[in-house]
Write a protein that holds these residues in place. Structure first.
Motif, PDB file in Angstrom:
ATOM      1  N   GLN A  68       0.842  -1.187   0.000  1.00  0.00           N
ATOM      2  CA  GLN A  68       0.000   0.000   0.000  1.00  0.00           C
ATOM      3  C   GLN A  68       0.878   1.238   0.000  1.00  0.00           C
ATOM      4  N   PRO A  69       1.193   1.757  -1.177  1.00  0.00           N
ATOM      5  CA  PRO A  69       2.060   2.941  -1.224  1.00  0.00           C
ATOM      6  C   PRO A  69       1.420   4.160  -0.573  1.00  0.00           C
ATOM      7  N   SER A  70       0.083   4.276  -0.700  1.00  0.00           N
ATOM      8  CA  SER A  70      -0.606   5.416  -0.079  1.00  0.00           C
ATOM      9  C   SER A  70      -2.087   5.084   0.038  1.00  0.00           C
ATOM     10  N   GLY A  71      -2.701   5.545   1.109  1.00  0.00           N
ATOM     11  CA  GLY A  71      -4.128   5.370   1.265  1.00  0.00           C
ATOM     12  C   GLY A  71      -4.535   3.913   1.407  1.00  0.00           C
ATOM     13  N   PHE A  72      -5.691   3.583   0.802  1.00  0.00           N
ATOM     14  CA  PHE A  72      -6.244   2.242   0.900  1.00  0.00           C
ATOM     15  C   PHE A  72      -5.988   1.414  -0.359  1.00  0.00           C
ATOM     16  N   GLU A  73      -5.284   1.949  -1.314  1.00  0.00           N
ATOM     17  CA  GLU A  73      -5.073   1.265  -2.584  1.00  0.00           C
ATOM     18  C   GLU A  73      -3.990   0.195  -2.439  1.00  0.00           C
ATOM     19  N   HIS A  74      -4.295  -1.018  -2.876  1.00  0.00           N
ATOM     20  CA  HIS A  74      -3.334  -2.114  -2.865  1.00  0.00           C
ATOM     21  C   HIS A  74      -2.703  -2.243  -4.240  1.00  0.00           C
ATOM     22  N   VAL A  75      -1.407  -2.449  -4.274  1.00  0.00           N
ATOM     23  CA  VAL A  75      -0.649  -2.625  -5.514  1.00  0.00           C
ATOM     24  C   VAL A  75       0.116  -3.933  -5.410  1.00  0.00           C
ATOM     25  N   PHE A  76       0.041  -4.757  -6.439  1.00  0.00           N
ATOM     26  CA  PHE A  76       0.756  -6.023  -6.425  1.00  0.00           C
ATOM     27  C   PHE A  76       2.263  -5.792  -6.469  1.00  0.00           C
ATOM     28  N   ALA A  77       2.980  -6.563  -5.679  1.00  0.00           N
ATOM     29  CA  ALA A  77       4.444  -6.511  -5.677  1.00  0.00           C
ATOM     30  C   ALA A  77       4.942  -7.399  -6.812  1.00  0.00           C
ATOM     31  N   LEU A  78       5.392  -6.771  -7.892  1.00  0.00           N
ATOM     32  CA  LEU A  78       5.777  -7.488  -9.102  1.00  0.00           C
ATOM     33  C   LEU A  78       7.284  -7.650  -9.174  1.00  0.00           C
ATOM     34  N   SER A  79       7.706  -8.712  -9.818  1.00  0.00           N
ATOM     35  CA  SER A  79       9.132  -8.930 -10.051  1.00  0.00           C
ATOM     36  C   SER A  79       9.590  -8.105 -11.242  1.00  0.00           C
ATOM     37  N   ARG A  80      10.837  -7.688 -11.213  1.00  0.00           N
ATOM     38  CA  ARG A  80      11.393  -6.866 -12.294  1.00  0.00           C
ATOM     39  C   ARG A  80      12.014  -7.776 -13.341  1.00  0.00           C
ATOM     40  N   ASN A  81      11.540  -7.665 -14.582  1.00  0.00           N
ATOM     41  CA  ASN A  81      12.088  -8.471 -15.666  1.00  0.00           C
ATOM     42  C   ASN A  81      13.424  -7.891 -16.143  1.00  0.00           C
ATOM     43  N   PRO A  82      14.298  -8.715 -16.687  1.00  0.00           N
ATOM     44  CA  PRO A  82      15.582  -8.197 -17.209  1.00  0.00           C
ATOM     45  C   PRO A  82      15.364  -7.198 -18.340  1.00  0.00           C
ATOM     46  N   LEU A  83      16.295  -6.286 -18.497  1.00  0.00           N
ATOM     47  CA  LEU A  83      16.208  -5.302 -19.569  1.00  0.00           C
ATOM     48  C   LEU A  83      16.400  -5.964 -20.924  1.00  0.00           C
ATOM     49  N   THR A  84      15.869  -5.326 -21.938  1.00  0.00           N
ATOM     50  CA  THR A  84      16.043  -5.829 -23.303  1.00  0.00           C
ATOM     51  C   THR A  84      17.465  -5.541 -23.782  1.00  0.00           C
ATOM     52  N   LYS A  85      17.788  -6.035 -24.969  1.00  0.00           N
ATOM     53  CA  LYS A  85      19.136  -5.827 -25.506  1.00  0.00           C
ATOM     54  C   LYS A  85      19.429  -4.358 -25.793  1.00  0.00           C
ATOM     55  N   ASP A  86      18.344  -3.540 -25.898  1.00  0.00           N
ATOM     56  CA  ASP A  86      18.520  -2.106 -26.110  1.00  0.00           C
ATOM     57  C   ASP A  86      18.614  -1.334 -24.805  1.00  0.00           C
ATOM     58  N   PRO A  91       8.573  -5.333 -21.522  1.00  0.00           N
ATOM     59  CA  PRO A  91       7.135  -5.335 -21.232  1.00  0.00           C
ATOM     60  C   PRO A  91       6.740  -6.617 -20.503  1.00  0.00           C
ATOM     61  N   PHE A  92       5.691  -6.518 -19.697  1.00  0.00           N
ATOM     62  CA  PHE A  92       5.248  -7.693 -18.943  1.00  0.00           C
ATOM     63  C   PHE A  92       3.759  -7.545 -18.632  1.00  0.00           C
ATOM     64  N   ASN A  93       3.126  -8.643 -18.358  1.00  0.00           N
ATOM     65  CA  ASN A  93       1.739  -8.658 -17.909  1.00  0.00           C
ATOM     66  C   ASN A  93       1.711  -8.686 -16.387  1.00  0.00           C
ATOM     67  N   GLU A  94       0.842  -7.878 -15.805  1.00  0.00           N
ATOM     68  CA  GLU A  94       0.751  -7.814 -14.349  1.00  0.00           C
ATOM     69  C   GLU A  94       0.272  -9.155 -13.802  1.00  0.00           C
ATOM     70  N   GLU A  95       0.975  -9.661 -12.823  1.00  0.00           N
ATOM     71  CA  GLU A  95       0.625 -10.924 -12.191  1.00  0.00           C
ATOM     72  C   GLU A  95       0.456 -10.711 -10.694  1.00  0.00           C
ATOM     73  N   GLY A  96      -0.609 -11.274 -10.153  1.00  0.00           N
ATOM     74  CA  GLY A  96      -0.835 -11.230  -8.714  1.00  0.00           C
ATOM     75  C   GLY A  96      -0.527 -12.581  -8.105  1.00  0.00           C
ATOM     76  N   ARG A  97       0.365 -12.605  -7.134  1.00  0.00           N
ATOM     77  CA  ARG A  97       0.788 -13.862  -6.525  1.00  0.00           C
ATOM     78  C   ARG A  97       0.451 -13.873  -5.036  1.00  0.00           C
ATOM     79  N   MET A  98       0.386 -15.072  -4.479  1.00  0.00           N
ATOM     80  CA  MET A  98       0.082 -15.216  -3.067  1.00  0.00           C
ATOM     81  C   MET A  98       0.607 -16.555  -2.564  1.00  0.00           C
ATOM     82  N   HIS A  99       0.858 -16.614  -1.262  1.00  0.00           N
ATOM     83  CA  HIS A  99       1.130 -17.866  -0.569  1.00  0.00           C
ATOM     84  C   HIS A  99      -0.135 -18.263   0.196  1.00  0.00           C
ATOM     85  N   MET A 100      -0.393 -19.535   0.301  1.00  0.00           N
ATOM     86  CA  MET A 100      -1.584 -19.977   1.021  1.00  0.00           C
ATOM     87  C   MET A 100      -1.387 -21.390   1.537  1.00  0.00           C
ATOM     88  N   THR A 101      -2.137 -21.720   2.565  1.00  0.00           N
ATOM     89  CA  THR A 101      -2.198 -23.070   3.111  1.00  0.00           C
ATOM     90  C   THR A 101      -3.656 -23.498   3.095  1.00  0.00           C
TER      91      THR A 101
END
Length: 350
Positions: A68-86, A91-101
């Motif tokens: 939660q960077p600010s307020g009540f808004e939740h933002v998924f913690a995404l992994s950073r993809n490697p840079l392109t050759k340039d 580019p990446f698609n947003e993915e939401g991940r979780m741990h659960m039992t």
């Protein structure tokens, strides 16, 4: 006689937390797909009669990867993809991940003693069946996540019409506490939509569904005498959270429960880039309903929590067909018959 498999305390890492427009927990389709993959392994080893059916979902803990960077808004913690050759950001698609039992109660459409498990005693053959299922669990993925740890796999044979069978089921549900069962409450959505249509014939089902999800505030007049009507623009009021539809005390959540067709059925191989060109193809969109998290001690029979696939017209949905109303508003804790706590060993809890 009901044959069940209880898969206890499956720890899953990096499971998919996004299902259509909903997020926070995998959809029931993920768990039914997991049981279907396990069923195919059973059929490959023991024949087509070794088929698995509905799935009950019990969640013990969950951790969604958000911040939660600010307020009540939740933002998924995404992994950073490697840079392109340039040297640019890839580019990446947003993915939401979780741990659960979670623990899963899976319906067996067969008696394990009828399988080819050797000539040992029935107890030993059941233990062999449970061990084989346990070996397969660690090789599968659940909701896109990896299973890192498993508890005990138990086979249950219950006679739902006998007191002993009901007692055994209630005892197993108590052993799953702390935890909550995911139930199908599409009946509440249907009732609320009918009430909305009586007030407004043009009301759409989407608006009724959003009433269970959106956080709405409404003004409540203050300082009025009994029978005194509020005066617009003059009467003081306090903004209060508008209650969700229904009078229940249960924890209701939006669910993605399947798919609705949005195109005709195309012949196999006629649609480019389809995943499987050997079967017919149809474009679909997600279908949504309402679910409820309920304590396991409120349930009376396995049919109340077993999700199953159903096909209705152009819709392919997950539901609990035999579910009785077990919501919190219809069950007081004082009226619940809890069996004696006669756990034999600590190992039976896990």
């Amino acid at each position: 006689m009901k044959h069940l498999l209880l898969l206890k305390h499956l720890k899953v890492e990096n499971a998919n937390a996004i299902s259509g427009m909903t997020w926070g927990f995998p959809a029931p389709t993920n768990f039914l797909g997991f049981a279907h993959a396990l069923s195919r392994k059973c059929q490959a080893k023991w024949g087509v009669q070794a088929s698995l059916g509905g799935v009950g979902i019990i969640c013990h803990s969950h951790q969604v990867h958000t911040q939660q960077p600010s307020g009540f808004e939740h933002v998924f913690a995404l992994s950073r993809n490697p840079l392109t050759k340039d040297g640019n950001t890839a580019p990446f698609n947003e993915e939401g991940r979780m741990h659960m039992t979670v623990s899963l109660l899976v319906e067996c459409e067969f008696d394990p003693l009828t399988l080819s498990l050797g000539d040992e005693l029935p107890e030993q053959r059941i233990r062999q069946f449970e061990a084989q299922i346990l070996d397969w669990l660690v090789t599968q993925r659940l909701a896109g996540g990896g299973i890192t740890q498993t508890g005990r796999v138990r086979y249950l044979q219950l006679d739902e019409n006998s007191d002993d069978g009901q007692r055994v089921f209630r005892r197993e549900m108590l052993r799953l506490i702390p935890g909550f069962v995911l139930l199908d409450r599409s009946d509440l959505l249907a009732q609320h939509h009918q009430a909305q249509q009586q007030q407004n014939p043009d009301a759409e089902l989407l608006d009724s569904w959003l009433d269970f999800i959106a956080l709405c505030y409404q003004p409540e007049p203050t300082g009025l005498e009994d029978g005194e009507a509020p005066i617009p623009g003059e009467t003081k009021a306090e903004w209060q959270l508008k209650p969700k539809p229904g009078t229940g005390k249960g924890y209701l959540v939006p669910l993605a429960v399947g798919y609705q067709a949005i195109s005709r059925l195309y012949d196999a191989g006629t649609v480019n880039r389809a995943r499987d060109n050997s079967v017919p193809f149809r474009f679909v969109e997600s279908a949504y309903s309402i679910g409820e998290w309920c304590s396991p001690h409120r349930l009376q029979s396995p049919d109340e929590l077993l999700w199953q696939y159903r096909h209705h017209g152009d819709a392919y949905l997950c539901a609990i067909p035999s579910q009785k109303v077990t919501a919190a508003e219809n069950s007081d804790d004082d009226d619940i018959d809890i069996p004696d706590n006669d756990f034999n060993t600590l190992d039976e809890l896990y």
